[in-house]
Design an enzyme around this catalytic site. Structure first.
Site, PDB file in Angstrom:
ATOM      1  N   HIS A  46      -1.582  -1.062 -11.443  1.00  0.00           N
ATOM      2  CA  HIS A  46      -2.483  -0.616 -10.380  1.00  0.00           C
ATOM      3  C   HIS A  46      -3.757  -1.437 -10.467  1.00  0.00           C
ATOM      4  O   HIS A  46      -4.205  -1.782 -11.550  1.00  0.00           O
ATOM      5  CB  HIS A  46      -2.814   0.877 -10.573  1.00  0.00           C
ATOM      6  N   HIS A  51       0.846  -1.193   0.000  1.00  0.00           N
ATOM      7  CA  HIS A  51       0.000   0.000   0.000  1.00  0.00           C
ATOM      8  C   HIS A  51       0.887   1.252   0.000  1.00  0.00           C
ATOM      9  O   HIS A  51       1.176   1.808  -1.063  1.00  0.00           O
ATOM     10  CB  HIS A  51      -0.930  -0.066   1.217  1.00  0.00           C
ATOM     11  N   ASP A 101       3.488   6.035  -7.390  1.00  0.00           N
ATOM     12  CA  ASP A 101       4.746   5.791  -6.689  1.00  0.00           C
ATOM     13  C   ASP A 101       5.976   5.831  -7.576  1.00  0.00           C
ATOM     14  O   ASP A 101       7.096   5.822  -7.073  1.00  0.00           O
ATOM     15  CB  ASP A 101       4.696   4.405  -6.014  1.00  0.00           C
TER      16      ASP A 101
HETATM   17  N1  ACO Z   1       5.604  -5.487 -13.302  1.00  0.00           N
HETATM   18  C1  ACO Z   1       5.484  -6.587 -14.073  1.00  0.00           C
HETATM   19  N2  ACO Z   1       4.333  -7.258 -14.252  1.00  0.00           N
HETATM   20  C2  ACO Z   1       3.275  -6.805 -13.604  1.00  0.00           C
HETATM   21  C3  ACO Z   1       3.311  -5.669 -12.783  1.00  0.00           C
HETATM   22  C4  ACO Z   1       4.530  -5.007 -12.642  1.00  0.00           C
HETATM   23  N3  ACO Z   1       4.643  -3.912 -11.869  1.00  0.00           N
HETATM   24  N4  ACO Z   1       2.076  -5.448 -12.253  1.00  0.00           N
HETATM   25  C5  ACO Z   1       1.297  -6.414 -12.736  1.00  0.00           C
HETATM   26  N5  ACO Z   1       2.016  -7.230 -13.552  1.00  0.00           N
HETATM   27  C6  ACO Z   1       1.490  -8.368 -14.337  1.00  0.00           C
HETATM   28  C7  ACO Z   1       1.149  -9.544 -13.431  1.00  0.00           C
HETATM   29  O1  ACO Z   1       2.268 -10.395 -13.283  1.00  0.00           O
HETATM   30  C8  ACO Z   1       0.035 -10.165 -14.208  1.00  0.00           C
HETATM   31  O2  ACO Z   1       0.580 -10.831 -15.310  1.00  0.00           O
HETATM   32  P1  ACO Z   1      -0.080 -12.231 -15.837  1.00  0.00           P
HETATM   33  O3  ACO Z   1      -1.456 -11.831 -16.299  1.00  0.00           O
HETATM   34  O4  ACO Z   1       0.827 -12.689 -16.916  1.00  0.00           O
HETATM   35  O5  ACO Z   1      -0.105 -13.132 -14.631  1.00  0.00           O
HETATM   36  C9  ACO Z   1      -0.733  -8.980 -14.782  1.00  0.00           C
HETATM   37  O6  ACO Z   1       0.268  -7.941 -14.919  1.00  0.00           O
HETATM   38  C10 ACO Z   1      -1.887  -8.477 -13.908  1.00  0.00           C
HETATM   39  O7  ACO Z   1      -1.363  -8.150 -12.632  1.00  0.00           O
HETATM   40  P2  ACO Z   1      -2.107  -8.417 -11.256  1.00  0.00           P
HETATM   41  O8  ACO Z   1      -1.076  -8.770 -10.237  1.00  0.00           O
HETATM   42  O9  ACO Z   1      -3.270  -9.338 -11.460  1.00  0.00           O
HETATM   43  O10 ACO Z   1      -2.704  -6.979 -10.953  1.00  0.00           O
HETATM   44  P3  ACO Z   1      -3.270  -6.503  -9.553  1.00  0.00           P
HETATM   45  O11 ACO Z   1      -4.346  -5.541  -9.885  1.00  0.00           O
HETATM   46  O12 ACO Z   1      -3.607  -7.646  -8.674  1.00  0.00           O
HETATM   47  O13 ACO Z   1      -2.023  -5.783  -8.899  1.00  0.00           O
HETATM   48  C11 ACO Z   1      -0.458  -4.142  -8.244  1.00  0.00           C
HETATM   49  C12 ACO Z   1      -1.828  -4.419  -8.875  1.00  0.00           C
HETATM   50  C13 ACO Z   1      -0.332  -4.856  -6.879  1.00  0.00           C
HETATM   51  C14 ACO Z   1      -0.302  -2.636  -8.015  1.00  0.00           C
HETATM   52  C15 ACO Z   1       0.634  -4.660  -9.209  1.00  0.00           C
HETATM   53  O14 ACO Z   1       0.517  -4.011 -10.453  1.00  0.00           O
HETATM   54  C16 ACO Z   1       2.033  -4.468  -8.640  1.00  0.00           C
HETATM   55  O15 ACO Z   1       2.488  -5.305  -7.849  1.00  0.00           O
HETATM   56  N6  ACO Z   1       2.746  -3.370  -9.036  1.00  0.00           N
HETATM   57  C17 ACO Z   1       4.052  -3.088  -8.498  1.00  0.00           C
HETATM   58  C18 ACO Z   1       3.930  -2.531  -7.081  1.00  0.00           C
HETATM   59  C19 ACO Z   1       3.444  -1.109  -7.068  1.00  0.00           C
HETATM   60  O16 ACO Z   1       3.927  -0.255  -7.808  1.00  0.00           O
HETATM   61  N7  ACO Z   1       2.487  -0.832  -6.162  1.00  0.00           N
HETATM   62  C20 ACO Z   1       1.947   0.522  -5.973  1.00  0.00           C
HETATM   63  C21 ACO Z   1       0.502   0.582  -6.350  1.00  0.00           C
HETATM   64  S1  ACO Z   1      -0.071   2.240  -6.161  1.00  0.00           S
HETATM   65  C22 ACO Z   1      -0.456   2.428  -4.543  1.00  0.00           C
HETATM   66  O17 ACO Z   1      -0.747   1.497  -3.824  1.00  0.00           O
HETATM   67  C23 ACO Z   1      -0.445   3.804  -3.897  1.00  0.00           C
END
Ligand code: ACO
Length: 446
Positions: free
Chosen positions: A325, A286, A381
Protein backbone atom coordinates in the site's frame (compact mmCIF):
# COMPACT_ATOMS: atom_id res chain seq x y z
CA UNK A 1 6.32 10.25 4.15
CA UNK A 2 3.83 7.44 4.68
CA UNK A 3 1.23 9.08 6.91
CA UNK A 4 -1.19 11.91 7.28
CA UNK A 5 0.70 14.50 9.36
CA UNK A 6 -0.50 13.99 12.95
CA UNK A 7 -3.34 16.20 14.21
CA UNK A 8 -2.36 18.83 16.81
CA UNK A 9 -3.36 16.53 19.70
CA UNK A 10 -0.77 13.99 18.53
CA UNK A 11 2.10 16.44 18.65
CA UNK A 12 3.20 15.66 22.15
CA UNK A 13 6.26 17.76 22.77
CA UNK A 14 6.20 20.19 19.88
CA UNK A 15 3.84 23.17 19.92
CA UNK A 16 2.38 24.22 16.55
CA UNK A 17 4.38 27.43 16.61
CA UNK A 18 7.57 27.95 18.57
CA UNK A 19 7.84 31.72 18.63
CA UNK A 20 9.03 32.26 15.09
CA UNK A 21 11.55 29.41 15.22
CA UNK A 22 9.45 27.13 13.05
CA UNK A 23 10.99 28.31 9.84
CA UNK A 24 13.05 26.88 7.05
CA UNK A 25 16.04 28.81 5.82
CA UNK A 26 16.73 28.37 2.13
CA UNK A 27 19.89 29.54 0.42
CA UNK A 28 19.61 30.02 -3.31
CA UNK A 29 23.08 29.21 -4.63
CA UNK A 30 22.24 30.92 -7.91
CA UNK A 31 22.04 34.30 -6.20
CA UNK A 32 23.51 33.70 -2.75
CA UNK A 33 20.26 35.08 -1.24
CA UNK A 34 18.68 33.55 1.87
CA UNK A 35 14.96 33.14 2.48
CA UNK A 36 13.11 32.34 5.68
CA UNK A 37 9.97 30.32 5.05
CA UNK A 38 7.45 29.59 7.85
CA UNK A 39 6.77 25.95 8.76
CA UNK A 40 3.26 25.16 9.97
CA UNK A 41 2.03 21.61 10.67
CA UNK A 42 5.39 20.30 9.37
CA UNK A 43 4.60 21.88 6.02
CA UNK A 44 5.81 24.88 4.06
CA UNK A 45 3.47 26.75 1.73
CA UNK A 46 4.46 26.19 -1.87
CA UNK A 47 3.50 29.80 -2.64
CA UNK A 48 6.18 31.01 -0.20
CA UNK A 49 8.73 29.67 -2.66
CA UNK A 50 7.50 32.03 -5.35
CA UNK A 51 9.61 34.85 -3.88
CA UNK A 52 12.75 32.88 -4.76
CA UNK A 53 13.84 34.37 -8.08
CA UNK A 54 17.04 35.11 -9.97
CA UNK A 55 15.58 38.14 -11.76
CA UNK A 56 12.58 40.27 -10.79
CA UNK A 57 10.66 39.23 -13.89
CA UNK A 58 11.12 35.49 -13.13
CA UNK A 59 8.00 33.50 -12.25
CA UNK A 60 9.59 32.25 -9.02
CA UNK A 61 10.39 28.78 -7.69
CA UNK A 62 7.81 25.99 -7.91
CA UNK A 63 7.77 22.42 -6.59
CA UNK A 64 7.56 19.42 -8.94
CA UNK A 65 5.50 16.63 -7.44
CA UNK A 66 3.94 14.23 -9.95
CA UNK A 67 1.24 12.03 -8.34
CA UNK A 68 1.26 14.35 -5.29
CA UNK A 69 3.68 12.08 -3.47
CA UNK A 70 4.60 14.78 -0.96
CA UNK A 71 2.11 17.59 -1.39
CA UNK A 72 -0.70 18.37 1.03
CA UNK A 73 -3.46 19.86 -1.12
CA UNK A 74 -5.79 20.64 1.76
CA UNK A 75 -6.26 20.78 5.51
CA UNK A 76 -8.75 18.16 6.59
CA UNK A 77 -10.45 17.11 9.81
CA UNK A 78 -12.09 13.95 8.51
CA UNK A 79 -9.72 10.98 8.40
CA UNK A 80 -6.38 10.31 10.08
CA UNK A 81 -4.03 7.59 8.88
CA UNK A 82 -0.70 6.55 10.35
CA UNK A 83 0.59 4.19 7.71
CA UNK A 84 3.65 3.08 9.69
CA UNK A 85 1.61 2.09 12.72
CA UNK A 86 -1.42 0.82 10.78
CA UNK A 87 -3.85 3.34 12.30
CA UNK A 88 -7.05 4.57 10.64
CA UNK A 89 -9.49 6.90 12.39
CA UNK A 90 -12.60 8.75 11.20
CA UNK A 91 -12.98 12.06 13.04
CA UNK A 92 -10.72 10.64 15.75
CA UNK A 93 -12.61 7.36 16.27
CA UNK A 94 -10.54 4.20 15.59
CA UNK A 95 -11.87 2.16 12.69
CA UNK A 96 -11.86 -0.97 14.88
CA UNK A 97 -14.33 0.59 17.34
CA UNK A 98 -16.62 1.91 14.61
CA UNK A 99 -16.65 -1.47 12.87
CA UNK A 100 -17.29 -3.36 16.10
CA UNK A 101 -19.84 -1.06 17.74
CA UNK A 102 -21.22 1.28 15.08
CA UNK A 103 -23.15 0.93 11.87
CA UNK A 104 -22.66 2.44 8.44
CA UNK A 105 -25.24 5.23 8.52
CA UNK A 106 -24.04 6.31 11.96
CA UNK A 107 -20.47 6.32 10.62
CA UNK A 108 -21.56 8.25 7.52
CA UNK A 109 -23.15 10.88 9.79
CA UNK A 110 -19.91 11.07 11.79
CA UNK A 111 -17.82 11.48 8.66
CA UNK A 112 -20.09 14.12 7.15
CA UNK A 113 -21.04 16.15 10.24
CA UNK A 114 -17.98 15.57 12.43
CA UNK A 115 -19.64 14.02 15.51
CA UNK A 116 -21.44 10.79 16.31
CA UNK A 117 -25.20 11.43 16.26
CA UNK A 118 -27.33 11.25 19.41
CA UNK A 119 -30.49 9.12 19.21
CA UNK A 120 -32.73 11.88 17.80
CA UNK A 121 -30.11 13.02 15.28
CA UNK A 122 -29.51 9.44 14.23
CA UNK A 123 -33.20 8.67 13.72
CA UNK A 124 -33.71 11.84 11.70
CA UNK A 125 -30.64 11.14 9.58
CA UNK A 126 -31.67 7.55 8.85
CA UNK A 127 -35.13 8.80 7.92
CA UNK A 128 -33.72 11.57 5.70
CA UNK A 129 -31.45 9.15 3.85
CA UNK A 130 -34.00 6.35 3.50
CA UNK A 131 -36.65 8.85 2.30
CA UNK A 132 -34.40 9.46 -0.69
CA UNK A 133 -33.70 5.90 -1.82
CA UNK A 134 -36.17 6.00 -4.72
CA UNK A 135 -34.96 7.24 -8.10
CA UNK A 136 -36.95 8.87 -10.91
CA UNK A 137 -38.60 6.28 -13.18
CA UNK A 138 -36.63 7.66 -16.14
CA UNK A 139 -33.43 6.34 -14.56
CA UNK A 140 -34.72 2.85 -15.34
CA UNK A 141 -34.91 3.84 -19.00
CA UNK A 142 -31.27 4.94 -18.98
CA UNK A 143 -30.20 1.68 -17.39
CA UNK A 144 -32.31 -0.25 -19.92
CA UNK A 145 -30.36 1.48 -22.67
CA UNK A 146 -27.08 -0.12 -21.62
CA UNK A 147 -25.80 -3.18 -23.43
CA UNK A 148 -26.64 -6.49 -21.73
CA UNK A 149 -23.02 -7.00 -20.65
CA UNK A 150 -22.31 -3.39 -19.63
CA UNK A 151 -20.02 -3.13 -16.61
CA UNK A 152 -22.11 -2.10 -13.57
CA UNK A 153 -19.50 0.47 -12.57
CA UNK A 154 -19.82 2.18 -15.97
CA UNK A 155 -23.59 2.25 -15.44
CA UNK A 156 -23.18 3.68 -11.93
CA UNK A 157 -20.83 6.44 -13.08
CA UNK A 158 -23.29 7.42 -15.83
CA UNK A 159 -26.48 7.28 -13.77
CA UNK A 160 -25.05 9.25 -10.85
CA UNK A 161 -23.97 11.95 -13.32
CA UNK A 162 -27.49 11.86 -14.80
CA UNK A 163 -28.97 12.69 -11.38
CA UNK A 164 -27.73 16.26 -11.87
CA UNK A 165 -30.26 16.65 -14.67
CA UNK A 166 -33.12 15.65 -12.35
CA UNK A 167 -32.08 17.85 -9.42
CA UNK A 168 -31.20 21.15 -10.99
CA UNK A 169 -31.33 22.75 -7.51
CA UNK A 170 -28.07 20.89 -6.83
CA UNK A 171 -26.10 23.59 -8.59
CA UNK A 172 -26.80 25.89 -5.62
CA UNK A 173 -23.68 24.63 -3.92
CA UNK A 174 -23.38 27.76 -1.74
CA UNK A 175 -26.76 27.10 -0.12
CA UNK A 176 -26.26 24.89 2.98
CA UNK A 177 -29.83 23.54 2.81
CA UNK A 178 -29.40 22.55 -0.81
CA UNK A 179 -26.08 20.83 -0.01
CA UNK A 180 -27.74 18.96 2.82
CA UNK A 181 -30.52 17.73 0.55
CA UNK A 182 -28.11 16.56 -2.16
CA UNK A 183 -26.14 14.66 0.49
CA UNK A 184 -29.30 12.82 1.61
CA UNK A 185 -30.05 12.05 -2.01
CA UNK A 186 -26.56 10.84 -2.84
CA UNK A 187 -26.16 8.59 0.20
CA UNK A 188 -29.75 7.38 -0.27
CA UNK A 189 -29.72 6.74 -4.01
CA UNK A 190 -26.29 5.20 -4.61
CA UNK A 191 -27.40 1.70 -3.48
CA UNK A 192 -30.49 1.96 -5.71
CA UNK A 193 -28.44 2.96 -8.76
CA UNK A 194 -25.94 0.19 -7.97
CA UNK A 195 -28.66 -2.43 -7.57
CA UNK A 196 -30.42 -1.38 -10.80
CA UNK A 197 -27.10 -1.70 -12.65
CA UNK A 198 -26.67 -5.21 -11.24
CA UNK A 199 -30.25 -6.31 -12.01
CA UNK A 200 -29.86 -5.06 -15.57
CA UNK A 201 -26.63 -6.99 -16.02
CA UNK A 202 -28.29 -10.25 -14.90
CA UNK A 203 -31.51 -9.55 -16.79
CA UNK A 204 -33.80 -9.38 -13.76
CA UNK A 205 -36.54 -6.84 -13.03
CA UNK A 206 -35.57 -3.87 -10.89
CA UNK A 207 -36.53 -4.06 -7.23
CA UNK A 208 -37.73 -0.89 -5.52
CA UNK A 209 -36.30 0.10 -2.14
CA UNK A 210 -37.91 -1.31 0.99
CA UNK A 211 -37.42 1.37 3.62
CA UNK A 212 -38.49 -0.89 6.45
CA UNK A 213 -35.13 -2.57 6.04
CA UNK A 214 -31.74 -1.25 7.12
CA UNK A 215 -29.45 0.52 4.64
CA UNK A 216 -27.46 -2.68 3.95
CA UNK A 217 -30.55 -4.91 4.24
CA UNK A 218 -32.44 -2.85 1.68
CA UNK A 219 -29.47 -3.03 -0.68
CA UNK A 220 -29.46 -6.84 -0.42
CA UNK A 221 -33.22 -6.75 -1.06
CA UNK A 222 -32.80 -4.66 -4.21
CA UNK A 223 -30.08 -7.01 -5.46
CA UNK A 224 -31.37 -10.45 -4.65
CA UNK A 225 -35.18 -10.36 -4.19
CA UNK A 226 -36.94 -12.75 -6.55
CA UNK A 227 -40.68 -13.51 -6.43
CA UNK A 228 -41.20 -13.45 -2.67
CA UNK A 229 -43.48 -10.71 -1.33
CA UNK A 230 -41.00 -9.56 1.32
CA UNK A 231 -37.26 -10.19 1.07
CA UNK A 232 -35.87 -11.92 4.14
CA UNK A 233 -32.50 -10.43 5.00
CA UNK A 234 -29.87 -12.72 6.50
CA UNK A 235 -28.67 -10.75 9.56
CA UNK A 236 -25.09 -12.03 9.35
CA UNK A 237 -24.70 -10.98 5.71
CA UNK A 238 -26.48 -7.68 6.41
CA UNK A 239 -24.07 -6.90 9.24
CA UNK A 240 -21.05 -8.01 7.19
CA UNK A 241 -22.01 -5.72 4.32
CA UNK A 242 -22.63 -2.87 6.74
CA UNK A 243 -19.13 -3.35 8.22
CA UNK A 244 -17.61 -3.44 4.73
CA UNK A 245 -19.34 -0.11 3.99
CA UNK A 246 -17.87 1.32 7.23
CA UNK A 247 -14.36 0.14 6.29
CA UNK A 248 -14.60 1.77 2.86
CA UNK A 249 -16.29 5.01 3.96
CA UNK A 250 -13.27 7.30 3.71
CA UNK A 251 -9.51 7.13 3.28
CA UNK A 252 -8.45 10.79 3.18
CA UNK A 253 -6.89 12.16 -0.02
CA UNK A 254 -6.93 9.04 -2.21
CA UNK A 255 -7.39 9.19 -5.98
CA UNK A 256 -11.21 9.32 -5.95
CA UNK A 257 -11.49 11.78 -3.03
CA UNK A 258 -8.99 14.05 -4.78
CA UNK A 259 -11.09 13.75 -7.96
CA UNK A 260 -14.21 14.68 -5.95
CA UNK A 261 -12.47 17.76 -4.56
CA UNK A 262 -10.89 18.71 -7.85
CA UNK A 263 -14.06 18.42 -9.94
CA UNK A 264 -16.12 20.03 -7.16
CA UNK A 265 -13.70 22.96 -6.94
CA UNK A 266 -15.10 24.18 -10.26
CA UNK A 267 -18.37 24.63 -8.31
CA UNK A 268 -20.22 22.07 -10.39
CA UNK A 269 -23.09 20.16 -8.71
CA UNK A 270 -22.19 17.23 -6.41
CA UNK A 271 -23.67 14.54 -8.72
CA UNK A 272 -21.21 15.50 -11.44
CA UNK A 273 -18.38 15.53 -8.88
CA UNK A 274 -19.43 12.12 -7.55
CA UNK A 275 -19.45 10.77 -11.10
CA UNK A 276 -15.84 12.01 -11.41
CA UNK A 277 -14.89 10.38 -8.12
CA UNK A 278 -16.58 7.10 -9.07
CA UNK A 279 -14.78 7.14 -12.43
CA UNK A 280 -11.47 7.43 -10.56
CA UNK A 281 -12.48 4.52 -8.34
CA UNK A 282 -13.27 2.37 -11.39
CA UNK A 283 -9.56 2.01 -12.23
CA UNK A 284 -7.73 -1.23 -11.38
CA UNK A 285 -5.15 0.60 -9.28
CA UNK A 286 -7.84 1.97 -7.00
CA UNK A 287 -11.17 0.14 -6.63
CA UNK A 288 -10.37 -2.86 -8.79
CA UNK A 289 -7.62 -4.62 -6.84
CA UNK A 290 -9.83 -7.07 -4.92
CA UNK A 291 -11.00 -8.60 -8.19
CA UNK A 292 -7.34 -9.06 -9.12
CA UNK A 293 -6.81 -10.97 -5.87
CA UNK A 294 -9.49 -13.47 -6.88
CA UNK A 295 -8.00 -13.93 -10.34
CA UNK A 296 -4.61 -14.50 -8.70
CA UNK A 297 -5.99 -17.09 -6.26
CA UNK A 298 -7.66 -18.88 -9.19
CA UNK A 299 -4.38 -18.88 -11.06
CA UNK A 300 -2.48 -20.33 -8.09
CA UNK A 301 -5.17 -23.03 -7.83
CA UNK A 302 -3.84 -24.98 -4.84
CA UNK A 303 -1.64 -24.55 -1.78
CA UNK A 304 1.06 -26.72 -3.38
CA UNK A 305 1.60 -24.08 -6.05
CA UNK A 306 2.22 -21.24 -3.58
CA UNK A 307 6.02 -21.56 -3.26
CA UNK A 308 6.42 -21.42 -7.04
CA UNK A 309 4.08 -18.42 -7.21
CA UNK A 310 5.97 -16.54 -4.48
CA UNK A 311 9.22 -17.30 -6.30
CA UNK A 312 7.84 -15.82 -9.52
CA UNK A 313 6.68 -12.66 -7.68
CA UNK A 314 10.15 -12.26 -6.18
CA UNK A 315 11.64 -12.63 -9.65
CA UNK A 316 9.53 -9.65 -10.71
CA UNK A 317 7.12 -11.71 -12.84
CA UNK A 318 4.01 -10.24 -11.24
CA UNK A 319 2.71 -8.85 -7.99
CA UNK A 320 1.18 -10.45 -4.97
CA UNK A 321 -2.17 -8.73 -5.37
CA UNK A 322 -3.78 -7.45 -2.18
CA UNK A 323 -0.35 -6.84 -0.67
CA UNK A 324 1.40 -3.50 -0.29
CA UNK A 325 0.00 0.00 0.00
CA UNK A 326 1.22 3.51 -0.75
CA UNK A 327 0.37 4.64 2.77
CA UNK A 328 0.34 1.54 4.98
CA UNK A 329 3.74 0.08 5.71
CA UNK A 330 2.13 -2.18 8.28
CA UNK A 331 -0.91 -4.46 8.36
CA UNK A 332 -3.81 -2.44 6.92
CA UNK A 333 -6.20 -2.19 9.91
CA UNK A 334 -9.14 -2.78 7.59
CA UNK A 335 -7.64 -6.07 6.38
CA UNK A 336 -7.50 -7.33 9.99
CA UNK A 337 -11.20 -6.62 10.49
CA UNK A 338 -12.16 -8.17 7.17
CA UNK A 339 -10.19 -11.32 7.94
CA UNK A 340 -12.24 -11.84 11.11
CA UNK A 341 -15.44 -11.03 9.26
CA UNK A 342 -14.70 -13.70 6.66
CA UNK A 343 -15.15 -16.49 9.24
CA UNK A 344 -18.61 -15.19 10.21
CA UNK A 345 -19.72 -14.88 6.59
CA UNK A 346 -18.40 -18.32 5.64
CA UNK A 347 -20.42 -19.91 8.45
CA UNK A 348 -23.52 -18.80 6.56
CA UNK A 349 -22.40 -19.11 2.96
CA UNK A 350 -20.02 -22.02 3.27
CA UNK A 351 -16.28 -21.60 3.15
CA UNK A 352 -14.82 -20.02 0.05
CA UNK A 353 -12.23 -22.65 -0.97
CA UNK A 354 -9.84 -19.90 -1.99
CA UNK A 355 -9.55 -18.81 1.65
CA UNK A 356 -7.10 -21.63 2.44
CA UNK A 357 -4.84 -20.52 -0.39
CA UNK A 358 -5.10 -16.88 0.77
CA UNK A 359 -4.26 -17.77 4.39
CA UNK A 360 -1.25 -19.84 3.39
CA UNK A 361 -0.11 -17.15 0.96
CA UNK A 362 -0.29 -14.57 3.72
CA UNK A 363 1.57 -16.83 6.18
CA UNK A 364 4.42 -17.46 3.76
CA UNK A 365 4.64 -13.86 2.54
CA UNK A 366 4.76 -12.42 6.05
CA UNK A 367 7.78 -14.60 6.83
CA UNK A 368 9.57 -14.03 3.55
CA UNK A 369 12.45 -11.56 3.55
CA UNK A 370 11.37 -9.99 0.22
CA UNK A 371 8.02 -8.88 1.65
CA UNK A 372 9.32 -8.11 5.15
CA UNK A 373 12.10 -5.87 3.83
CA UNK A 374 9.68 -3.91 1.63
CA UNK A 375 7.06 -3.71 4.39
CA UNK A 376 4.45 -5.40 2.23
CA UNK A 377 1.42 -6.46 4.27
CA UNK A 378 -2.12 -7.49 3.31
CA UNK A 379 -4.25 -4.50 2.36
CA UNK A 380 -8.05 -4.04 2.48
CA UNK A 381 -8.45 -5.90 -0.80
CA UNK A 382 -6.74 -9.14 0.19
CA UNK A 383 -9.78 -10.70 1.89
CA UNK A 384 -12.71 -8.50 0.83
CA UNK A 385 -13.14 -10.17 -2.58
CA UNK A 386 -13.44 -13.59 -0.93
CA UNK A 387 -16.30 -12.33 1.21
CA UNK A 388 -18.05 -10.60 -1.68
CA UNK A 389 -17.77 -13.71 -3.79
CA UNK A 390 -19.14 -15.90 -1.00
CA UNK A 391 -22.08 -13.48 -0.75
CA UNK A 392 -22.81 -14.12 -4.47
CA UNK A 393 -21.59 -10.77 -5.78
CA UNK A 394 -20.09 -11.03 -9.26
CA UNK A 395 -16.57 -9.63 -9.53
CA UNK A 396 -17.77 -6.63 -11.59
CA UNK A 397 -19.82 -5.48 -8.61
CA UNK A 398 -16.79 -5.15 -6.29
CA UNK A 399 -15.92 -1.52 -7.19
CA UNK A 400 -19.64 -0.68 -7.09
CA UNK A 401 -19.82 -1.89 -3.48
CA UNK A 402 -16.77 0.21 -2.71
CA UNK A 403 -18.47 3.28 -4.27
CA UNK A 404 -21.58 2.91 -2.10
CA UNK A 405 -19.56 2.94 1.13
CA UNK A 406 -17.24 5.66 -0.12
CA UNK A 407 -20.04 8.08 -1.05
CA UNK A 408 -20.21 9.43 2.51
CA UNK A 409 -16.48 10.15 2.39
CA UNK A 410 -16.75 11.83 -1.00
CA UNK A 411 -19.54 14.17 0.06
CA UNK A 412 -17.75 15.01 3.32
CA UNK A 413 -14.55 15.82 1.41
CA UNK A 414 -16.57 17.87 -1.08
CA UNK A 415 -18.30 19.96 1.56
CA UNK A 416 -15.10 20.45 3.55
CA UNK A 417 -13.45 21.73 0.37
CA UNK A 418 -16.31 24.14 -0.38
CA UNK A 419 -16.23 25.59 3.15
CA UNK A 420 -12.44 25.95 3.27
CA UNK A 421 -11.47 29.59 2.71
CA UNK A 422 -8.00 28.46 1.53
CA UNK A 423 -9.46 26.56 -1.44
CA UNK A 424 -9.95 27.79 -4.97
CA UNK A 425 -10.50 26.03 -8.26
CA UNK A 426 -7.92 23.22 -8.45
CA UNK A 427 -5.41 24.16 -11.06
CA UNK A 428 -1.91 22.67 -10.88
CA UNK A 429 1.10 24.19 -12.60
CA UNK A 430 3.33 22.48 -15.15
CA UNK A 431 6.92 22.55 -16.24
CA UNK A 432 6.72 23.33 -19.93
CA UNK A 433 9.34 21.41 -21.89
CA UNK A 434 7.84 21.72 -25.39
CA UNK A 435 9.00 23.80 -28.36
CA UNK A 436 9.66 27.48 -28.19
CA UNK A 437 7.67 29.86 -30.38
CA UNK A 438 7.65 28.92 -34.08
CA UNK A 439 5.81 30.12 -37.18
CA UNK A 440 2.93 28.30 -38.81
CA UNK A 441 3.92 26.39 -41.97
CA UNK A 442 1.38 25.92 -44.76
CA UNK A 443 0.35 22.26 -45.17
CA UNK A 444 1.92 21.90 -48.61
CA UNK A 445 5.30 22.92 -47.21
CA UNK A 446 5.44 20.55 -44.19
N1 ACO B 1 3.92 -7.77 -4.69
C1 ACO B 1 5.25 -7.82 -4.91
N2 ACO B 1 6.07 -6.76 -4.80
C2 ACO B 1 5.51 -5.61 -4.47
C3 ACO B 1 4.14 -5.47 -4.23
C4 ACO B 1 3.34 -6.60 -4.35
N3 ACO B 1 2.01 -6.54 -4.13
N4 ACO B 1 3.86 -4.17 -3.92
C5 ACO B 1 5.03 -3.53 -3.97
N5 ACO B 1 6.02 -4.39 -4.30
C6 ACO B 1 7.47 -4.08 -4.37
C7 ACO B 1 7.77 -3.23 -5.60
O1 ACO B 1 8.08 -4.05 -6.71
C8 ACO B 1 8.95 -2.46 -5.10
O2 ACO B 1 10.06 -3.30 -5.08
P1 ACO B 1 11.55 -2.72 -5.45
O3 ACO B 1 11.83 -1.74 -4.34
O4 ACO B 1 12.43 -3.92 -5.45
O5 ACO B 1 11.40 -2.07 -6.79
C9 ACO B 1 8.63 -2.18 -3.64
O6 ACO B 1 7.78 -3.28 -3.24
C10 ACO B 1 7.90 -0.85 -3.38
O7 ACO B 1 6.72 -0.84 -4.16
P2 ACO B 1 6.13 0.44 -4.90
O8 ACO B 1 5.51 -0.02 -6.18
O9 ACO B 1 7.15 1.53 -4.94
O10 ACO B 1 5.01 0.89 -3.87
P3 ACO B 1 3.84 1.91 -4.20
O11 ACO B 1 3.57 2.60 -2.91
O12 ACO B 1 4.14 2.74 -5.38
O13 ACO B 1 2.65 0.95 -4.60
C11 ACO B 1 0.73 -0.42 -4.51
C12 ACO B 1 1.61 0.59 -3.77
C13 ACO B 1 0.31 0.13 -5.90
C14 ACO B 1 -0.54 -0.69 -3.70
C15 ACO B 1 1.54 -1.73 -4.70
O14 ACO B 1 1.92 -2.23 -3.44
C16 ACO B 1 0.75 -2.78 -5.47
O15 ACO B 1 0.74 -2.74 -6.71
N6 ACO B 1 0.09 -3.74 -4.77
C17 ACO B 1 -0.72 -4.74 -5.42
C18 ACO B 1 -2.04 -4.12 -5.88
C19 ACO B 1 -2.98 -3.89 -4.73
O16 ACO B 1 -3.20 -4.75 -3.88
N7 ACO B 1 -3.60 -2.69 -4.72
C20 ACO B 1 -4.60 -2.33 -3.71
C21 ACO B 1 -4.12 -1.19 -2.86
S1 ACO B 1 -5.33 -0.84 -1.63
C22 ACO B 1 -6.47 0.15 -2.35
O17 ACO B 1 -6.23 0.84 -3.32
C23 ACO B 1 -7.90 0.21 -1.82
Amino acid sequence: MTSTPPPPSEKKDKPLSSGGKDTLTITDNRTGKQYEVPIENDTIRALDLRQIKVKDEDFGLMTYDPAYMNTAACKSRITFIDGDKGILRYRGYPIEQLAEKGNYLETAYLIIYGELPNKAQYEKWVNDVMMHTLVHENIKKFVDGFHYDAHPMGMLVSTVAALSTFYTDAKNIKDPDSRKLQIFRLVGKMPTLAAFAYRHSVGRPYVYPDNELSYAGNFLNMLFKMTEVKYKVNPVLERALDILFILHADHEQNCSASAMRSVGSSQVDPYSSTAGAAAALYGPLHGGANAEVLYMLDEIGSKNNIPAFIKSVKEGKGKLMGFGHRIYKNYDPRAKIIKQLADEVFEVTGRNPKLDIALELERIALEDEYFVKRKLYPNVDFYSGLIYQAMQFPVEMFPVLFAIGRTSGWVAQWEEMLLDADQKIARPRQIYLGSGSRDYIMMGKR
